[in-house]
Design an enzyme around this catalytic site. Structure first.
Site, PDB file in Angstrom:
ATOM      1  N   THR A 158       0.830  -1.209   0.000  1.00 50.81           N
ATOM      2  CA  THR A 158       0.000   0.000   0.000  1.00 50.81           C
ATOM      3  C   THR A 158       0.862   1.255   0.000  1.00 50.81           C
ATOM      4  O   THR A 158       0.591   2.218  -0.742  1.00 50.81           O
ATOM      5  CB  THR A 158      -0.943   0.019   1.210  1.00 50.81           C
ATOM      6  OG1 THR A 158      -1.593  -1.247   1.320  1.00 50.81           O
ATOM      7  CG2 THR A 158      -1.987   1.112   1.061  1.00 50.81           C
ATOM      8  N   TYR A 159       1.891   1.258   0.813  1.00 53.92           N
ATOM      9  CA  TYR A 159       2.822   2.392   0.848  1.00 53.92           C
ATOM     10  C   TYR A 159       3.428   2.632  -0.528  1.00 53.92           C
ATOM     11  O   TYR A 159       3.471   3.769  -1.022  1.00 53.92           O
ATOM     12  CB  TYR A 159       3.930   2.114   1.874  1.00 53.92           C
ATOM     13  CG  TYR A 159       5.093   3.071   1.791  1.00 53.92           C
ATOM     14  CD1 TYR A 159       4.965   4.389   2.228  1.00 53.92           C
ATOM     15  CD2 TYR A 159       6.322   2.651   1.287  1.00 53.92           C
ATOM     16  CE1 TYR A 159       6.039   5.266   2.157  1.00 53.92           C
ATOM     17  CE2 TYR A 159       7.396   3.522   1.207  1.00 53.92           C
ATOM     18  CZ  TYR A 159       7.253   4.831   1.643  1.00 53.92           C
ATOM     19  OH  TYR A 159       8.319   5.689   1.563  1.00 53.92           O
ATOM     20  N   ALA A 160       3.894   1.558  -1.178  1.00 56.88           N
ATOM     21  CA  ALA A 160       4.493   1.684  -2.503  1.00 56.88           C
ATOM     22  C   ALA A 160       3.489   2.242  -3.509  1.00 56.88           C
ATOM     23  O   ALA A 160       3.837   3.032  -4.395  1.00 56.88           O
ATOM     24  CB  ALA A 160       5.033   0.337  -2.976  1.00 56.88           C
ATOM     25  N   THR A 162       1.056   4.353  -2.902  1.00 61.48           N
ATOM     26  CA  THR A 162       0.895   5.798  -2.700  1.00 61.48           C
ATOM     27  C   THR A 162       2.005   6.575  -3.396  1.00 61.48           C
ATOM     28  O   THR A 162       1.774   7.648  -3.955  1.00 61.48           O
ATOM     29  CB  THR A 162       0.888   6.167  -1.206  1.00 61.48           C
ATOM     30  OG1 THR A 162       2.179   5.942  -0.615  1.00 61.48           O
ATOM     31  CG2 THR A 162      -0.165   5.382  -0.447  1.00 61.48           C
TER      32      THR A 162
END
Length: 254
Positions: A158-160, A162
């Protein structure tokens, strides 16, 4: 006062998340290059004041502004705080971000929304509202990650994501603002020795060695390694580089 004669003399910079880690490294470097630096913080006012003090001790100028990101009206409120100290901006560094997330199978909607609100939505609207304050020939630098170009840590999906959206925004915004001589670029760090990473990075010699092994240069990155790349893009020397994703991972990508 020597710093005030640097490459960014007479310029004003805003660094979001500038109180700690990579953001602090960037803020201090831009300050040494002569910029007057707005050090933004989300909650840690003391850390921001420490960064301001460090910039001033080196002969530069800085001020702290606080505003939580990822909440309604965050961009407008941050710029209002900035406007109380400065008239216009030359360099906007979108550095603030949330660096952790749950694995794909256990990510809840609230966390997903929070990550995108801070890492993607906030930079979008900070740039949108900042465009009217940004002087022609200015600079926008978005801090991305090597993980948006290589699926090396699946637990950070999920971080990647964003940051992947931020990378696309960077390319398009460069086209939107290019006619004003404004450059827009993304700088992508790898593993950096900051307090955010300290809990696992410094947990053991093995953890440190494993992190260092990712880099072709055989060491863990430092905030200054990223800050120097940002400083180049912010300077006159970086005038012909725009719409780019700059790999600043120390050769960590496959």
């Amino acid at each position: 006062m020597g710093a005030l004669k640097g490459k960014l003399a007479g310029k004003t910079a805003l660094v979001t998340g500038g109180s700690r880690g990579i953001g602090r490294g960037i803020a201090e470097r831009l300050g040494r290059d002569g910029a007057r630096v707005a050090v933004h913080y989300g909650s840690n006012e003391a850390a921001a004041k420490e960064t301001v003090a460090a910039i001033e001790a080196a002969g530069g100028e800085a001020f702290a502004i606080g505003q939580e990101l990822g909440v309604p009206g965050d961009a407008a409120a941050l710029w209002a705080a900035f406007d109380a100290h400065a008239d216009g901006v030359d360099v906007l560094v979108n550095n603030a971000g949330i660096g952790t997330s749950q694995p794909f199978g256990s990510t809840e909607e609230a966390e997903y929304d929070r990550l995108f609100a801070v890492n993607t939505k906030a930079p979008y609207f900070l740039a949108q509202l900042g465009a009217e304050r940004l002087r022609d020939g200015g600079r926008i630098v978005n801090i991305s990650t090597g993980l948006s170009h290589a699926a090396m840590m699946p637990e950070l999906t999920t971080y990647a994501m964003t940051k992947g959206a931020l990378d696309v925004f960077t390319k398009y915004l460069a086209k939107v603002l290019g006619s004003r001589g404004i450059t827009v670029n993304a700088v992508a760090p790898g593993i950096i020795d900051t307090d955010v990473n300290a809990s696992w990075l410094r947990a053991s010699d093995e953890a440190w060695a494993g992190a260092a092994a990712f880099s072709a240069l055989g060491r863990v990155g430092e905030p200054g390694d990223v800050a120097d790349v940002v400083a180049f893009l912010a300077s006159h020397e970086g005038r012909w580089v725009t719409g780019q994703w700059i790999d600043a991972t120390g050769g960590s990508l496959p």
